[in-house]
Design a protein around this motif. Structure first.
Motif, PDB file in Angstrom:
ATOM      1  N   GLU A  74      -3.293  -2.277  -4.796  1.00  0.00           N
ATOM      2  CA  GLU A  74      -4.481  -2.052  -3.968  1.00  0.00           C
ATOM      3  C   GLU A  74      -4.530  -3.129  -2.886  1.00  0.00           C
ATOM      4  OE1 GLU A  74      -7.675  -1.909  -6.734  1.00  0.00           O
ATOM      5  OE2 GLU A  74      -7.004  -0.009  -7.566  1.00  0.00           O
ATOM      6  N   THR A  75      -3.529  -3.133  -2.069  1.00  0.00           N
ATOM      7  CA  THR A  75      -3.473  -4.129  -0.988  1.00  0.00           C
ATOM      8  C   THR A  75      -3.781  -3.437   0.331  1.00  0.00           C
ATOM      9  OG1 THR A  75      -1.127  -3.688  -0.736  1.00  0.00           O
ATOM     10  CG2 THR A  75      -1.718  -5.537  -2.128  1.00  0.00           C
ATOM     11  N   SER A 125       0.846  -1.202   0.000  1.00  0.00           N
ATOM     12  CA  SER A 125       0.000   0.000   0.000  1.00  0.00           C
ATOM     13  C   SER A 125       0.881   1.251   0.000  1.00  0.00           C
ATOM     14  CB  SER A 125      -0.879  -0.001   1.245  1.00  0.00           C
ATOM     15  OG  SER A 125      -0.057   0.182   2.372  1.00  0.00           O
TER      16      SER A 125
END
Lengths: 68, 609
Positions: free
Chosen positions: B579-580, B541
């Motif tokens: 998109e973690t 992120s």
């Protein structure tokens, strides 16, 4: 009294020292080691420490313990 | 000689090493894993595994004999590598690591030309395959009195064990088994030394039983011809030490398996300051103790110096301990053999098969060839043993060959790495001309006299001036290399292949500007994803990226949180914004499994560059 083996000690540390310091100058001049940075200075000190370690270790046996 | 308990310990050692080495098969999925163990290991693991390489196949016998005959000065050979320290750490190691070379011949082609690579490949392969055979032969002869088997049976068993685990686990198996063998070696060496001290009644008694001439750290300068300090300095300190650290394929692969240049350097510092002195004590200790025991009347005066190691251990060690010491002797030989088998397969695949026979094949194809060539290297070693058994002068012949190739190879590598003006013509003629000059010196030893410092020849032909032949070889090879290069046209050389600006090397290695901003070392949850990419990519992120002080594309190192795994469970990846969830790192499943990690485990993540 200087023993023949004491001359051997000198021979190794003079010629070995030339190779060691020539190497050190070569790497600093070619910027392989940045002696202006903290990390570079630390590595330089470590290198000199290694030389000192062997000098003292072999010197201890050659000039102190061998006379006991 | 030896009891059933000793026999059982020896068998346990061989079975244990086989099982332990084979276990690491699961960490070997690519040629990079097979040759360089994925470049993931911590410095302390590399340093420990180097002990087994430092203690060569016949070190115990050779150095305990020298220690018995000459005392503390027998340590000269082990304690004279320090002149090369700076050039190795700051010159050679970054060249190897950042230029991504895997073997000396590959370096020589990239630095010079193909014919220099071919000349070096032939020389190195003859040397290594011959040496594998000598290791097997020596181990067979050493274990025959214990096992009561024919030498060939012992050799076949040993070769199968070594070939199985090297073929399965590659460099990872070599490093991990050498770690175990290094521990056994040190333990056994220290046990023999301290048992001897105890038997003699303490250190003062031991010291007082040594003759005065045995207490000095250095031998006399030029006398006798068989053991003198100037000879040892040139042959061992200058030629052999440079060869060991700069051209020994086993050591090169070991250093390249470090997770970073910094860890490689730390490993070398530990080797020079701790492992080398320890290894010296281990291999020489039995000889010093043997001499003191003879003077104290605890060993007969007519003991054969060549058997002093076995005589001392047999006297001091009870049942079980003697088995451990024999296991250590076997470890010294096995660790040299496994390193050579792996190194031979690297040179064969990297310098013959891939560039000359079958180029541009998938990596898994070369991995298969590497495994087959490991088996072939071990098999060739076995086939050579009967030849060696019928050839009394095999050790002398091998030593003569090593002496002939070492100075020209050392000079070629040194000038190549540290002198920009050195040309391909100079390199080729250094190798071939230097080798020829060494052969001439064996036939006409009188040409070594100007370099002999007044030393006696000490024998004829191969046996003459064995020490000072190294100085002659270094000087003649350097003279050929320098003069041919100065007469040839200058050639442009990639700075990556020369000693020089490390930051530039790092930039070229990364393929992008390096990021030196200090960042945090984070504990994150590892997540596997089915998205595959050509090179490992780790998605994090934006918060994580900021905490790492990393930019997309930077190289990061992901490792197990348990320090003692030594990097076995770890991998390098390029970091990317994904998109973690915050606090997680997402990598392809194949990368995660290749590093022996599982989905959901906590890992340490840090930026490398």
């Amino acid at each position: 009294m200087v023993r023949p083996s004491d001359l051997s000690f000198l021979y190794q540390y003079i010629l070995g020292g030339i190779v060691f310091f020539a190497g050190l100058v070569c790497i600093v001049k070619s910027r392989a080691l940045d002696h202006k940075s903290n990390s570079g200075r630390r590595w330089l000190l470590i290198s000199l420490g290694v030389l000192l370690f062997y000098l003292l270790l072999q010197g201890l046996f050659q000039f102190v313990l061998s006379k006991l | 000689m030896g009891t059933n308990l000793d026999f059982a310990i020896l068998i346990f050692y061989f079975v244990g090493i086989l099982a332990f080495g084979t276990f690491f098969q699961k960490y070997t999925k690519t040629t990079k894993d097979f040759f360089l163990a994925g470049q993931r290991f911590s410095w302390w693991l590399i340093a420990f595994s180097c002990v087994a390489t430092l203690v060569g196949s016949y070190s115990f016998v050779k150095y305990s004999t020298a220690a018995y005959n000459n005392g503390i000065s027998s340590t000269m050979s082990y304690l004279n590598d320090w002149p090369w320290f700076a050039l190795l750490l700051f010159g050679w190691l970054p060249i190897l690591y950042f230029s991504r070379v895997r073997s000396i011949p590959e370096y020589l082609e990239r630095r010079f030309d193909r014919r220099t690579r071919i000349a070096a490949t032939v020389i190195i392969l003859i040397y290594m395959v011959g040496y594998i055979g000598i290791n097997f032969f020596t181990l067979g002869v050493a274990l025959r009195p214990i096992l009561n088997w024919p030498v060939m049976h012992i050799v076949i068993v040993i070769a199968v064990i070594a070939a199985v685990y090297v073929t399965a686990g590659g460099q990872t198996a070599v490093i991990m088994t050498d770690l175990a063998q290094g521990v056994i070696l040190i333990l056994a060496g220290l046990v023999v030394f301290f048992l001897g001290i105890k038997a003699l009644g303490g250190f003062s008694a031991f010291w007082s039983h040594l003759p005065q001439s045995h207490k000095v750290a250095f031998a006399q300068p030029v006398k006798p011809a068989s053991f003198n300090s100037i000879g040892v300095f040139w042959q061992d300190g200058m030629a052999n030490s440079a060869a060991f650290w700069f051209m020994n394929q086993g050591i090169i692969l070991r250093l390249l398996s470090a997770r970073s240049v910094k860890d490689g350097r730390k490993a070398l510092v530990a080797v020079f300051l701790v492992m080398m002195p320890l290894a010296t004590l281990c291999v020489c200790g039995a000889g010093w103790i043997g001499r003191a025991l003879v003077n104290a009347g605890l060993l007969p005066t007519n003991v054969d110096p060549k058997n002093i190691f076995v005589a001392v251990t047999h006297l001091l060690a009870g049942p079980g301990l003697f088995g451990l010491i024999l296991a250590a002797l076997s470890a010294a030989l096995m660790s040299t053999a496994d390193t050579l088998i792996n190194a031979t397969s690297v040179v064969f695949v990297n310098d013959i098969w891939r560039p000359l026979v079958k180029p541009n094949r998938p990596d898994r194809y070369y991995l298969k060839v590497a495994r087959i060539s490991s088996v072939a290297a071990a098999l060739t070693g076995v086939i050579l043993v009967p030849v060696y058994m019928g050839f009394k002068g095999i050790y002398q012949a091998h030593a003569a060959f090593t002496a002939a190739i070492t100075p020209p190879m050392v000079v070629t590598i040194m000038l190549g790495a540290f002198w920009k003006r050195y040309t391909p013509q100079g390199a080729f003629w250094t190798l071939t001309g230097g080798f020829a000059a060494m052969l001439v010196s064996m036939a006409v030893p009188v040409i070594i006299v100007p370099f002999s410092h007044g030393m006696e020849a000490g024998g004829s032909y191969l046996q003459a001036h064995t020490y000072m032949r190294a100085l002659y070889g270094l000087m003649v090879s350097a003279a050929i290399g320098v003069s041919v290069s100065l007469l040839a046209k200058r050639r442009k050389v990639s700075p990556t292949l020369l000693c020089g600006d490390e930051k530039r090397k790092m930039r070229e290695f990364k393929g992008a500007p390096i990021n030196e901003k200090p960042g945090a070392r984070l504990r994150l949850i590892l997540k596997g994803s089915s998205v595959e990419s050509e090179s490992p990519v780790a998605f994090v992120s934006s918060d994580t990226l900021r905490a790492l002080a990393a930019n997309p594309g930077d190289l990061i190192y992901v490792s197990d949180t348990r320090w003692w795994t030594g990097g076995l469970r770890s991998f390098h990846a390029r970091v990317a914004l994904g998109e973690t969830e915050p606090g997680t790192v997402e990598v392809p499943d194949s990368v995660m499994k290749g590093a022996g990690m599982i989905h959901g485990q906590t890992v340490l993540v840090e930026k490398e560059m």
